[in-house]
Design a protein around this motif. Sequence first.
Motif, mmCIF file in Angstrom:
data_model
loop_
_atom_site.group_PDB
_atom_site.id
_atom_site.type_symbol
_atom_site.label_atom_id
_atom_site.label_comp_id
_atom_site.label_asym_id
_atom_site.label_seq_id
_atom_site.Cartn_x
_atom_site.Cartn_y
_atom_site.Cartn_z
ATOM 1 N N SER A 97 0.833 -1.206 0.000
ATOM 2 C CA SER A 97 0.000 0.000 0.000
ATOM 3 C C SER A 97 0.865 1.252 0.000
ATOM 4 O O SER A 97 0.442 2.292 -0.501
ATOM 5 C CB SER A 97 -0.971 -0.008 1.174
ATOM 6 N N TRP B 244 -4.371 -9.385 4.027
ATOM 7 C CA TRP B 244 -5.231 -8.510 3.199
ATOM 8 C C TRP B 244 -5.785 -7.369 4.032
ATOM 9 O O TRP B 244 -5.907 -6.234 3.561
ATOM 10 C CB TRP B 244 -6.379 -9.310 2.584
ATOM 11 N N ALA C 129 -5.295 -3.359 3.352
ATOM 12 C CA ALA C 129 -6.407 -2.413 3.259
ATOM 13 C C ALA C 129 -6.282 -1.305 4.300
ATOM 14 O O ALA C 129 -6.449 -0.123 3.980
ATOM 15 C CB ALA C 129 -7.734 -3.152 3.422
ATOM 16 N N SER C 130 -5.944 -1.673 5.540
ATOM 17 C CA SER C 130 -5.897 -0.623 6.554
ATOM 18 C C SER C 130 -4.699 0.300 6.356
ATOM 19 O O SER C 130 -4.797 1.506 6.575
ATOM 20 C CB SER C 130 -5.920 -1.213 7.967
ATOM 21 N N ALA D 267 -5.737 2.689 3.630
ATOM 22 C CA ALA D 267 -6.669 3.706 4.124
ATOM 23 C C ALA D 267 -5.927 4.748 4.952
ATOM 24 O O ALA D 267 -6.118 5.957 4.771
ATOM 25 C CB ALA D 267 -7.761 3.044 4.952
#
Lengths: 183, 200
Positions: A125, B168, B172-173, B176
């Motif tokens: 991410s 996962w 995602a966190s 975010a």
Amino acid sequence: MTMEKNVPLWQIFTVFAKIGAFTIGGGYAMIPIIQAELSKRGWISDDELPDIVALSQSAPGVMAVNISIFAGNKLRGFKGSVAATLGSITPSFLIILAIAMFFTAFKDNPWVERAFKGIRPVVISLIAVPMINMARKSCKTWWAWLLAAGSLILVAFLNVSPIYIIICVMVLGFSISCYRLKR
Amino acid sequence: MDILLLFGQLAWTFFVIGAFTFGGGYAMLSLIQNQVVVEHTWISESVFTDIVAVSQMTPGPIGINSATYVGYEVLQNATGSHFLGICGSLTATLAIMLPSFVIMLLIVRFYEKFKTSTLYAGTMRFVKPVVVGLIGAAAVILILKVTWTGFSPEVTIVTENFPDWKSWLLLASAFAAGYWGKANPLWLIIAGAVLGIILY
């Protein structure tokens, strides 16, 4: 461009080493530090900085290194750019090397293993966030989105080397720009 | 002899990466990944992910940091020698910077002309979206593995990076927190490490 102020090379080296040591995350994070360190010494003026940043971004390679080359060159010519570049990478070079050597010895440690199990998804991410921010800045037309999506698919799913894609798009972009200029 | 060849390959690979990286560190990561993980298979996806994490956490530009680390890793793996590993990291680091050096010094020379060149700016308008795609591909490759047998692709998940549902959730966190919360990458990595120790 060069002003040959006779700033000692070791001083260029140490100032850039300080900048290198305190920039975490690279790129834009180093701009305020560069500004503080360099304009304090009168090495570059504040209105020069945006130009330097723009040029360093458009040249290939890493911005931090490009800025060092530019500023070092301005101070002491070629020697200055070598001193500045070596300065800016030396701290991180030593730190990375220490970690690499340490990590090979400790990577089978169960605590380290578990920590990295948690870190790995986070890293992905961390790559995705700047990508989306860049997309919002540089993909404003349908063809820009097409180029972005196309190169993603070619590299990730069809295993095409990014280098060929960059060469092709440079030729394409250059030709289209030439054509537009002529009209 | 093999070692010399490896040094040569390493230097050339990183020189090419340095010459074709537009758009900074993250773009560089996608090229390093393609060359080092996919083309030469010098290191695995999961080791590459670890290297990216370390390069993020330590000071200095992420692209250069990962070159330093990969250079060490490749030579150390091949020879088992720390000294040759250090030589490898020097080789990769200097090779990746060399093209910038030549090009920046040229740019400085023709500074005024370059600054106002519409041709260059026009070309870059096409290169920038591609860079976005390349960075996206780097992220995808760390999640999915695509292997082709003839014309039929087989898509699998990179299980070293995503072993279960918890990973996962972490992805995602972290996304975010990084995107909407503008969280500092350094803190996200530290949080990931702490959660990894708690969850696994």
